[in-house]
Design an enzyme around this catalytic site. Structure first.
Site, short mmCIF file in Angstrom:
data_model
loop_
_atom_site.label_atom_id
_atom_site.label_comp_id
_atom_site.label_asym_id
_atom_site.label_seq_id
_atom_site.Cartn_x
_atom_site.Cartn_y
_atom_site.Cartn_z
N CYS A 152 79.58 -56.16 -2.04
CA CYS A 152 78.71 -55.42 -2.09
C CYS A 152 79.29 -53.84 -2.04
O CYS A 152 80.47 -53.76 -1.96
CB CYS A 152 77.52 -55.25 -0.61
SG CYS A 152 78.49 -55.15 0.63
N CYS A 180 82.91 -49.54 -2.61
CA CYS A 180 83.72 -50.64 -1.98
C CYS A 180 84.18 -51.58 -3.07
O CYS A 180 85.29 -52.32 -2.99
CB CYS A 180 82.99 -51.26 -1.04
SG CYS A 180 82.77 -50.24 0.45
#
Length: 476
Positions: free
Chosen positions: A460, A140
């Protein structure tokens, strides 16, 4: 770790009270929606510019509308979206194509036909075939990695003008035959006689025809991210109501920002056979009562993570123009922000999979000598509402800082009025490879709108990794 966290951190002062009393009225817009109030005065903090170090700036950032997978983009390919974002960047900036020296894109689930999607998108957008391009992947934070790669190229003196972006296309992911079937099919290509082919075909079993979908679980732990988010929320004592409230907040903030025209990075693009698309389609303000009716999505029946408080599968692409300040000014551009510093972190992918923002925020603040009080704009990636709330509690815990982060004291209590006030991944969408550029561009826009000096981006990523970047407003 979970039991230790539950006992020591769940009573952190971050509670739902900050949201329960929200009234989406004009009288409160100035507090809960800072971008809707009169622009504040620029702060007079010390700049992070370093003597003898090249200033690197964000000139512009754009993105396609982020759409729910399986909707309007479903007949396209990843490079189509990436190409649209590149063309939009060129149009918005007026940048000559031959002025770009390098392109780098991030992506996560690669289309096998265009594995180096940066190169294919660049060629499709009309860039010279003499301009190198490569693709990076870091879950991500893939486009974060693309942007920091651009920063590195410029800082090293290799380039002055780099386009960095990212793309994700969840409407059509690669689905493979099972491994046993693949082995047979590859052997068939080598078979020379009819008998050899028949012998191989005779080895096929019905079970071999079961397809293999892209992994939704961590390779190292076998656990899905949603399951991990549910455990993390429980460890930090984050309730279902707190998660639903945060998601409710995200969607309402995004809707307000969209209606006010603040999401100026969103392009209008033409989709063949379907017309123009100009808005994100995942923004869906609801009610807490409606959200409460949804069943747990991962840990059943007692989990707290649901479809309503999780980010959704998204198609989209983003592009940024990153330059040395000297080059940008020489070409007549007015930069939006300085990209001052960044860090990447990594921790236990089992119990700390989604705690990247806590570790990276602590590290970047220490590295730059800033404190949370110095930050005017916070843009954190919202994978799950429970993940965000757990990170907020971790940052506000001396015990967590001392036990896990290795610091003497906590980061501090995150001021909610500075966090994701134009919506976030829960509402705007989360194309894995493209979110990082959205975060940085939004930070730059909010700094300008709100008169702040420093912005902090944090996210994250799968594998227990994380990223943070300090963005400084460019003098207006």
């Amino acid at each position: 770790m979970a039991l230790m966290l539950m006992k020591s951190v769940r009573n952190s002062p971050v509670t739902s009270s900050w949201l329960i009393n929200i009234q989406l009225s004009n009288s409160l817009c100035g507090f809960f929606f800072p971008g809707f109030s009169k622009k504040g005065q620029p702060k007079s903090k010390k700049t992070l510019a370093k003597s003898g170090v090249k200033n690197i700036v964000l000139v512009e950032g754009v993105r396609t509308p982020f759409l729910m997978a399986g909707t309007t983009y479903n007949d396209l390919m990843p490079h189509d979206l990436a190409r649209a974002s590149l063309q939009g960047l060129l149009t918005k900036t007026g940048l000559p194509k031959d002025a770009v020296e390098y392109l780098v894109f991030g992506t996560v689930i690669q289309e096998v036909k265009t594995s180096n999607v940066a190169r294919e998108a660049a060629l499709g957008a009309g860039f010279s075939d003499k301009i190198p391009a490569h693709t990076v992947t870091m879950a991500c934070i893939s486009s974060n990695q693309a942007m920091t790669t651009a920063v590195g190229l410029i800082a090293a003196g290799q380039c002055d003008t780099v386009v960095a972006g990212g793309v994700e296309f969840m409407s059509d992911v690669p689905i493979r035959h099972s491994r046993k079937m693949r082995k047979i099919m590859l052997s068939l290509n080598k078979a020379k006689t009819f008998g050899q082919r028949m012998a191989l075909l005779g080895k096929m079993r019905l079970s071999h025809f079961a397809p293999e979908l892209p992994a939704v679980a961590e390779f190292s732990t076998g656990e899905t991210m949603g399951h991990s988010a549910d455990r993390l929320a429980a460890a930090f004592g984050v309730t279902r109501l707190e998660q639903d409230e945060f998601a409710f907040r995200s969607h309402n903030f995004a809707k307000k920002a969209q209606d006010a025209g603040f999401l100026s990075d969103v392009l209008s693009i033409s989709v063949p056979g379907k017309g123009m698309v100009s808005k994100d389609n995942g923004i869906r303000p609801s009610s807490l009562d409606q959200m409460a009716k949804l069943k747990p999505a991962f840990i059943k029946p007692h989990g707290t993570v649901t479809a309503a408080n999780s980010s959704f599968l998204t198609d989209g692409a983003s592009s940024t123009l990153i330059m040395s300040e000297e080059k940008a000014l020489a070409m007549g551009f007015k930069p939006k922000a300085y990209l001052r510093d960044f860090v990447f972190v990594s921790q236990d992918p089992k119990d700390q999979l989604l705690l990247g923002p806590t570790y990276s925020t602590s590290k970047i603040l220490e590295k730059t000598g800033l404190t949370l009080a110095d930050i005017d704009v916070l843009e954190f990636h919202e994978a799950f509402a429970g993940q965000i709330m757990a990170n907020l509690k971790a940052m506000d815990s001396d015990w967590f800082a001392q036990t896990y982060v290795g610091k003497k004291s906590k980061v501090g209590s995150v001021p909610m009025e500075k966090l994701n006030t134009w919506g976030g991944s829960l509402s705007l969408g989360h194309p894995f490879g493209a979110t990082g550029c959205r975060l940085v561009t939004t930070t730059a826009h909010r700094l300008r709108k709100e008169g702040g000096q420093y912005g902090l981006v944090a996210a994250c990523a799968a594998g227990g990794q994380g990223h943070a970047m300090i963005v400084e407003a460019y003098p207006q």
